[in-house]
Write an enzyme that holds these catalytic residues in place. Structure first.
Site, short mmCIF file in Angstrom:
data_model
loop_
_atom_site.label_atom_id
_atom_site.label_comp_id
_atom_site.label_asym_id
_atom_site.label_seq_id
_atom_site.Cartn_x
_atom_site.Cartn_y
_atom_site.Cartn_z
N LYS A 186 0.89 -1.17 0.00
CA LYS A 186 0.00 0.00 0.00
C LYS A 186 0.92 1.22 0.00
CE LYS A 186 -4.14 1.90 0.29
NZ LYS A 186 -5.14 1.83 -0.79
N ASP A 219 -5.45 -3.07 -2.28
CA ASP A 219 -6.89 -2.98 -2.56
C ASP A 219 -7.18 -3.46 -3.98
OD1 ASP A 219 -5.46 -0.74 -3.38
OD2 ASP A 219 -7.04 0.71 -2.93
N ASP A 247 -7.34 -15.59 2.72
CA ASP A 247 -8.73 -15.97 2.98
C ASP A 247 -9.56 -15.73 1.72
OD1 ASP A 247 -8.23 -16.62 5.66
OD2 ASP A 247 -10.09 -15.66 6.35
MG MG Z 1 -5.77 -15.96 8.40
#
Ligand code: MG
Ligand code: IPM
Length: 352
Positions: A186, A219, A247
């Site tokens: 970022k 992002d 995830d």
């Molecule tokens: Mg994790």
């Protein structure tokens, strides 16, 4: 060969999935003529309950004395009081850090049989084969933490060396793959990211000019993972971005229950764990997906023990179990009879 493996089952579904991981380890030992000595240790909530600390000194000593560590998961509602000083996750951070495991490898592929288990369209999933290398023992997870009554802070800090060692590992891995490295940061906001980007640029230019390097903001990366995941080869990123992006990436594979990980340092000793958590909502019911843990066992065989043939055999056995339709509830088609954790483990052993 002879190897000693420490098993830290942990909390929630941890003991259920590591039981299948060790079942597979024992099957590999028998089939290929190895001697694996498996020892159980305490980590996480169960360690707090039994010893008052999430990582007893004995566990650390056993980890240092072993060739590899297989871990289930830690944490659960019982230890979730936000004001508690002692938390299961501290044990996880302590063992990752004490063993110097700065590179966390999280591969993501899509099994053809599981395309329907993902909410992402099949044409987008075609050709997905990516590896996230997450920095694991620095950044905001380990920076100074402060808390007052109505104010709190977490510091995200990196040194150049901390960036270099993990990026170097990612570069080595990219060389053995499609030679493309995506560094995620970022840098439009964070100083630590601006350092990360500069160090990565320099390192790749000097030592890995054969690699194609791109920088992507975190992002945007989270969007590209859903829009064009097949365009990624190796992604390298700092600790928390890697946690979040993996995830998200697990949605491509169809379930968190399918994603393994290897945490590595400079030597062969490593820690192997599924990327999922302790899933207290389904713990104790025998329905958790053990494939992520079994695939972590394959990574253990490959990276800590140097047993590539055995690792590939485990991966192909999982693939064949999935082909046969032995699927736990998280990935089984609606209306189908789902396999139990034990049935899934047994299917892998049979395929082996
Ligand atoms: Mg994790
Ligand atoms: C992971 C997990 C852990 C992490 C949690 C349990 C602290 O989410 O390994 O991805 O954030 O590192």
């Amino acid at each position: 060969m002879k190897a000693s493996i420490l098993v830290l089952a942990g909390d929630g579904i941890g003991p259920e999935v590591t039981a299948e991981g060790t079942r597979v380890l024992r099957a590999v030992a028998t089939k290929f003529g190895h001697t694996f000595t498996l020892t159980d240790g305490l980590l996480g909530g169960i360690a707090i309950d039994r010893t008052g600390t999430p990582i007893p000194a004995e566990t650390l000593a056993m980890a240092h004395a072993s060739d590899a560590v297989l871990l289930g998961a830690v944490g659960g509602p019982k230890w979730d009081d936000p004001s508690a000083d002692v938390r299961p996750e501290q044990g996880l951070f302590a063992i990752r850090s004490a063993l110097g495991l700065y590179a966390n490898l999280r591969p993501v592929t899509v099994h053809p049989k599981l395309v329907a288990a993902s909410p992402i369209r099949p044409e987008i999933l075609k050709g997905v084969d990516l590896l996230v290398v997450r920095e694991l023992i620095g950044g905001i997870y380990f920076g100074e933490k402060k808390r007052e009554a109505d104010w709190a802070s977490d510091v995200c800090a990196y040194s150049g060396d901390e960036v270099r060692r993990v990026v170097r590992r990612a570069c080595e891995l990219a060389r053995g793959r499609r030679k493309k490295l995506t560094s995620v940061d970022k840098a439009n906001v964070l100083e630590s990211s601006r350092l990360w980007r500069r160090v990565t640029d320099e390192l790749v230019r000097k030592e890995y000019p054969d690699l194609q390097l791109e920088h992507v903001l975190v992002d945007a990366c989270s969007m590209y993972l859903a829009r064009r995941p097949a365009s990624f080869d190796v992604i390298v990123t700092e600790n928390m971005f890697g946690d979040i992006l993996t995830d998200e990436a697990s949605v491509l594979a169809g379930s968190m229950g399918l994603l393994p990980s290897a945490s590595l340092g400079d030597g062969p000793r490593g820690l192997y764990e599924p990327i999922h958590g302790s899933a207290p909502d389904i713990a104790g019911r025998g329905i958790a997906n053990p494939y992520a843990t079994i695939l972590s066992v394959a990574m253990l065989l490959r990276y800590s023990l140097g047993l590539e043939k055995e690792a590939a055999a485990v991966e192909s056995a999982v693939s064949r179990a999935i082909d046969r339709g032995v699927l736990t509830a998280d990935v089984s088609p609606p209306g189908a009879l789902a396999a139990t954790t034990i049935q899934a483990g047994q299917a892998v052993v049979e395929a082996l």
